[in-house]
Design a protein around this motif. Structure first.
Motif, mmCIF file in Angstrom:
data_model
loop_
_atom_site.group_PDB
_atom_site.id
_atom_site.type_symbol
_atom_site.label_atom_id
_atom_site.label_comp_id
_atom_site.label_asym_id
_atom_site.label_seq_id
_atom_site.Cartn_x
_atom_site.Cartn_y
_atom_site.Cartn_z
ATOM 1 N N LEU A 93 -17.874 -5.580 -6.092
ATOM 2 C CA LEU A 93 -17.961 -4.122 -6.113
ATOM 3 C C LEU A 93 -17.837 -3.526 -4.713
ATOM 4 N N SER A 94 -18.589 -4.055 -3.766
ATOM 5 C CA SER A 94 -18.583 -3.480 -2.409
ATOM 6 C C SER A 94 -17.213 -3.607 -1.742
ATOM 7 N N PRO A 95 -16.598 -4.798 -1.719
ATOM 8 C CA PRO A 95 -15.263 -4.873 -1.110
ATOM 9 C C PRO A 95 -14.213 -4.063 -1.862
ATOM 10 N N LEU A 96 -14.366 -3.959 -3.188
ATOM 11 C CA LEU A 96 -13.404 -3.172 -3.975
ATOM 12 C C LEU A 96 -13.500 -1.690 -3.607
ATOM 13 N N VAL A 97 -14.733 -1.184 -3.500
ATOM 14 C CA VAL A 97 -14.922 0.218 -3.131
ATOM 15 C C VAL A 97 -14.358 0.476 -1.729
ATOM 16 N N SER A 98 -14.636 -0.441 -0.808
ATOM 17 C CA SER A 98 -14.121 -0.277 0.565
ATOM 18 C C SER A 98 -12.593 -0.215 0.570
ATOM 19 N N THR A 99 -11.974 -1.076 -0.242
ATOM 20 C CA THR A 99 -10.504 -1.112 -0.292
ATOM 21 C C THR A 99 -9.929 0.183 -0.843
ATOM 22 N N ILE A 100 -10.444 0.668 -1.978
ATOM 23 C CA ILE A 100 -9.836 1.848 -2.592
ATOM 24 C C ILE A 100 -10.122 3.105 -1.771
ATOM 25 N N VAL A 101 -11.277 3.173 -1.099
ATOM 26 C CA VAL A 101 -11.565 4.321 -0.233
ATOM 27 C C VAL A 101 -10.583 4.353 0.933
ATOM 28 N N LYS A 102 -10.370 3.191 1.544
ATOM 29 C CA LYS A 102 -9.452 3.108 2.694
ATOM 30 C C LYS A 102 -8.027 3.473 2.274
ATOM 31 N N LEU A 103 -7.562 2.885 1.168
ATOM 32 C CA LEU A 103 -6.187 3.130 0.733
ATOM 33 C C LEU A 103 -5.993 4.574 0.276
ATOM 34 N N TYR A 104 -7.009 5.158 -0.356
ATOM 35 C CA TYR A 104 -6.894 6.546 -0.802
ATOM 36 C C TYR A 104 -6.824 7.506 0.376
ATOM 37 N N SER A 153 0.809 -1.227 0.000
ATOM 38 C CA SER A 153 0.000 0.000 0.000
ATOM 39 C C SER A 153 0.839 1.271 0.000
ATOM 40 N N GLY A 154 2.078 1.181 0.422
ATOM 41 C CA GLY A 154 2.933 2.366 0.446
ATOM 42 C C GLY A 154 3.739 2.573 -0.821
ATOM 43 N N ASP A 155 3.571 1.705 -1.816
ATOM 44 C CA ASP A 155 4.340 1.784 -3.059
ATOM 45 C C ASP A 155 3.417 2.266 -4.179
ATOM 46 N N VAL A 156 3.591 3.508 -4.594
ATOM 47 C CA VAL A 156 2.671 4.111 -5.559
ATOM 48 C C VAL A 156 2.703 3.381 -6.903
ATOM 49 N N ARG A 157 3.885 2.892 -7.324
ATOM 50 C CA ARG A 157 3.965 2.178 -8.606
ATOM 51 C C ARG A 157 3.095 0.931 -8.581
ATOM 52 N N VAL A 158 3.189 0.173 -7.516
ATOM 53 C CA VAL A 158 2.408 -1.061 -7.417
ATOM 54 C C VAL A 158 0.919 -0.738 -7.379
ATOM 55 N N MET A 159 0.548 0.310 -6.641
ATOM 56 C CA MET A 159 -0.866 0.679 -6.555
ATOM 57 C C MET A 159 -1.413 1.082 -7.929
#
Length: 959
Positions: A717-728, A689-695
């Motif tokens: 869709l729901s778990p994907l949205v939860s993941t990208i919101v948290k990581l963002y 999560s801390g590597d912008v290239r990988v993200m």
């Protein structure tokens, strides 16, 4: 705040101190502080006075250099700081500084001061006759005669006039352009007197030539007066003598070339006749320079011949090679191409480009036929230049200058080959290849194959071509070259084996053969009987590190063009894909091969697609899962086995190019595959999560996965949205916002998903605005601006009413208003596209039930913000945005007119009336009539391009 002069001098001493220091860390820190302090000083109004004082002080070269550089910077970028009533005294001081320049003056100081004075003459509207004043002051009969600074200022004047860094404004630039053109007779007279005076000529002849070359950029009829001067004869006598000092010969060449460029635009028959005839007579000096082995002189002659050809290219096509002068010019071009140094041949390339362009526009086969012999001679010469040194081991490296030259040769051949047709060129190289002399050495064979590669794509695949058959047969009988360098045979032995057919060849021949095969992929699709041998040939080369990447690309090309014939060989391709990790091959080549394999897969039944997709994706997922077993690895190592991007890019290629036909109600064959891949990618996103290239590459992979199966990804869709919101919210990486826009595009029309997507938008908002509201936030995070407004635009396109009603809508609009002034092409385009779609949303009549509510909400927004929007659009055009970004501004203004034309008229009038009519120098920048014309065009235009043209032209009044 007054700045102490001694403090400035002390800082300069620190900045330029080159004495060794026992404490280098402290020295670096002091240097950094001094540099920063002096940089800030240069931006302050006090810098004018301080720099002037330092120059009068003449303490040492370092301080004088800093002061002259400061004055040039201040004049160039901050001239408006200087009060108009001080212009006269400042000019006198600058001319006094000039008067002290001589041959012993540091060149850097002299150049800075002379360019500064040149800029001052252009910017200072109160200086009515700068040319005359300078000549009267420093000229031959001046009050303080000094030709060195006079000529240096005159050299800089046309160059600075044409520089867009100097914010003159169009009116001032046009005025000074006309003024300088009017001085051409006086310039000719001045330079003529200098050259004709024996005591002055040796000292100033190079400056005279430089000055003449610079002023040729001013195209006017008065240059006709140059014809019968000793200035003209002197210039031509210098270029006619290859034994002249190199610098003098080079400057005289610049002069001749600049004159010919000028004569392309200005019709001066007498001057043209003298100049062109003189250049045509330089063939003998060219041969003399070749005999003297003076490459610089040879290069100078090639430049003049090439410029002559480019100037006369229209005449050459009109008169055709049957004309004696035309034939002479063409022969001069070929003489240069025939020189043994490829750098000389390359000088003529632009001529051949121009010739092909004129012939292409003329589109006459009869005329083309007349030029075929010259083009064939060109190709033969290029074939010789492309020959690699016979003792060269291994393959040419991309960093090699010769590699780049060969690339440019291919581009040239592709551009001009239509004159004689690709088939003729291919057969010409085929005849060379058949020659017994060619077969004796690998580098001759390779050069012929290389030229063939340039035109192979243009061959008509349906036509039978005996040469192609012969070449392909010869290639397919090659044995792979030895992999170990130590095992490589001697060049002569290698050539003998190659000549016999069926033997191993030099590795560069093998590489060029693969490239040629890749270019012949369309031809192979009409000759499927060769496919088994072609696939075997490419597969064998995968095991050679020097050839593996090119072999994989060749396989990719063959797969893409021969997909309808390659089905029986698909299992073999799958085996190759499965063994790629044991081969040294670049990941980009593997990605290309996977693309080709998936394109073939699309022709299979859905059940077969599903089976092979599990296998293809399983290979990549297996590698990613091994990384997940090592949680201590949290940063990628570019290109290493611990780099998840390698496998993510392969998954992306697979999902991007698989495109099965799915009937209504039928499950997508890749749906289960995506659901199987998702947990692994999710794990990678958490671990790295801390590597912008990988993200970024994770988001890219998920983007193609979602696009591949569309709404069949609903369960994730729901778990994907939860993941990208948290990581963002943790990282602020804009790739998560971009992925969110893909989800909106796919699911935004699904009523059951809209609420969750709006919640996603609201969750993204705090982090986005915390980044953009920082100092220089828009400038520092252009990708966030781009992706954020792309997301908002998707909402407008897919679910406009819920988006317009969301609580953060007003904040989004205010953010967009500020971002209109962002000088970043993609980000600015995304912002303006958002406003365009916002306005269109109120105009479009889709979804009749919500149209009234949509329009009402948008009218409310525009009533509040339209003035600010128009203000920022016009401010951006005039002061901030370069012309290539004006089209999107024009599109936005056009949409404003469609949405509410009366409001546009009123608000635009207010903004245009507030614009200054003069520039920072006090010159008129724009008139009321021009402002009114712009208002009229914008508010009445029926085409966006009319507005674009108007605002681009208007912006030039201020730049």
């Amino acid at each position: 705040m007054e700045v102490d002069l001694n403090k400035v001098l002390a800082a300069i001493d620190i900045l330029y101190d080159d004495h060794p220091n026992p404490n280098p860390t402290a020295q670096r820190e002091q240097l950094h502080k001094a540099s920063e302090w002096l940089g800030n000083l240069q931006k302050m109004p006090q810098a004018w006075k301080l720099a002037d004082q330092i120059l009068h002080l003449k303490r040492d070269e370092r301080s004088c250099f800093f002061a002259s550089q400061t004055l040039r910077t201040k004049i160039q970028f901050y001239f408006g700081e200087l009060p108009a009533d001080s212009h006269c005294s400042f000019r006198s001081s600058m001319l006094q500084h000039l008067s002290f320049i001589n041959d012993q003056t540091n060149q850097g100081i002299a150049t800075q001061l002379c360019v500064a004075v040149a800029d001052m003459t252009l910017l200072m509207a109160s200086w009515e006759d700068p040319f005359g004043d300078l000549v009267r002051d420093f000229g031959l009969e001046g009050t303080r005669t000094n030709l060195i600074p006079l000529l240096e200022v005159l050299i800089a004047l046309p160059e600075e006039l044409n520089s867009r860094q100097l914010k003159l404004g169009q009116k001032r630039r046009e005025h000074m352009d006309a003024y300088c053109k009017a001085q051409v007779p006086h310039l000719i007279q001045l330079l003529h007197r200098v050259i004709s005076t024996d005591t002055l000529r040796p000292q100033h002849e190079i400056r005279v030539l430089r000055c003449l070359s610079s002023w040729f950029n001013l195209h006017c009829q008065d240059w006709a007066q140059l014809t019968n001067t000793c200035l003209m004869s002197y210039m031509l006598s210098v270029v006619a003598n290859p034994r002249m000092p190199p610098r003098q010969h080079e400057i005289a060449t610049d002069c001749v070339c600049s004159a010919m460029i000028m004569l392309e635009e200005v019709q001066l028959p007498q001057l043209s006749s003298v100049l062109f005839a003189s250049v045509l007579q330089l063939e003998e000096p060219f041969h003399m320079a070749v005999a003297l082995e003076d490459l610089m002189a040879v290069t100078n002659y090639a430049r003049m011949f090439a410029e002559l050809g480019e100037t006369l290219v229209g005449v050459i096509v009109m008169h055709q090679p049957t004309d004696k002068a035309t034939e002479q010019v063409l022969n001069l071009m070929l003489m240069c191409v025939g020189h043994h140094e490829w750098e000389v041949a390359e000088i003529t390339f632009n001529f051949w480009y121009k010739l092909s362009e004129v012939l292409y526009r003329k589109n006459c086969d009869v005329v083309n036929t007349l030029f075929i012999p010259y083009v064939e001679r060109l190709f033969e010469a290029l074939y010789r230049h492309c020959q690699i040194d016979v003792d060269h081991l291994g393959v040419l490296q991309e960093t090699d200058d010769f590699y780049e030259f060969r690339d440019r040769v291919q581009e040239l051949i592709k551009d001009v080959v239509f004159i004689c047709r690709s088939k003729v060129c291919f057969e010409q190289m085929g005849n060379i290849l058949r020659s017994p002399d060619t077969q004796k050495s690998w580098h001759l064979i390779e050069a012929a194959l290389f030229i063939m590669q340039s035109v192979a794509k243009n061959l008509v695949p349906e036509e039978e071509n005996q040469v192609v058959n012969e070449v392909m047969s010869w290639i397919l009988t090659q044995q792979p070259p030895p992999v170990a360098p130590a095992a490589a045979p001697e060049p002569a032995a290698s050539a003998a084996v190659a000549a016999a057919g069926g033997g191993s060849v030099h590795v560069q021949v093998a590489l060029t053969s693969l490239l040629l095969m890749a270019e012949l992929n369309e031809w192979l699709s009409y000759h499927p009987q060769l496919l088994p041998n072609v696939l075997t040939f490419c597969t064998q080369r995968l095991h050679d590190p020097a050839l593996a990447t090119i072999a994989a690309r060749a396989l990719d090309c063959v797969c893409n063009s021969c997909y309808s014939h390659i089905g029986p060989h698909f299992d073999g391709l799958m085996h190759i894909v499965g063994s790629l990790d044991s081969i040294t091959v670049s990941n980009s080549a593997v990605v290309g091969l996977l693309k080709g394999v998936t394109n073939i897969l699309n022709k299979f039944p859905n059940a077969t697609i599903k089976h092979h997709m599990f296998k293809l994706c399983g290979l990549q997922v297996e590698k990613l899962n091994k990384l997940l077993e090592k949680p201590e690895i949290r940063q990628s190592e570019r290109g290493s086995p611990q780099d998840p991007i390698v496998w993510l890019d392969r998954l992306s290629a697979i999902f991007r190019h698989v495109n099965p036909t799915v009937a209504t109600g039928e499950d997508h064959p890749c749906g289960d595959v995506v659901m199987k891949v998702w947990p692994t990618i999710n794990g990678i996103m958490q671990q790295f999560s801390g590597d912008v290239r990988v993200m970024e590459h994770c988001c890219r992979c998920l983007r193609f996965a979602v696009r591949c199966v569309h709404k069949d990804t609903a369960p994730m869709l729901s778990p994907l949205v939860s993941t990208i919101v948290k990581l963002y919210s943790e990282s602020g990486y804009s790739c998560f916002v971009y992925l969110g826009s893909i989800l909106v595009d796919e699911y935004g029309t699904e009523a059951g998903c809209v609420g969750g997507l709006i919640s996603m938008l609201e969750a993204f908002t705090p982090k986005t605005f915390s980044l953009l509201t920082q100092a220089e936030g828009f400038k520092n995070y252009p990708d966030t601006v781009d992706d954020w407004f792309r997301l908002c635009t998707r909402f407008l396109q897919r679910c406009p009413l819920p988006f317009l009603q969301c609580p953060v809508m007003n904040t989004i609009v205010e953010c967009g208003l500020q971002a209109c002034l962002l000088d970043h092409k993609e980000a600015n385009a995304a912002v303006l596209k958002f406003f365009q779609d916002l306005l269109m949303c109120g105009l479009k009549s889709y979804d009749v039930e919500t149209k009234g509510a949509r329009t009402e909400l948008i009218v409310t927004i525009m009533n509040v913000h339209s003035q600010t929007l128009i203000n920022n659009l016009i401010t951006g055009v005039v002061y901030v945005l370069p012309p290539y970004m004006h089209h999107e501004v024009a599109e936005t203004l056009y949409q404003l007119g469609l949405f509410d034309r009366p409001q546009l008229r009123e608000k635009l009038h207010q903004k245009l009336q507030s614009l200054p009519r003069t520039n920072s120098m006090g010159s008129v920048a724009v008139t009321d009539e021009q402002v009114q014309d712009l208002h009229s065009i914008i508010t009445t235009a029926t085409r966006v391009k009319d507005i674009t043209r108007a605002i681009v032209e208007f912006s030039r009044y201020y730049t």
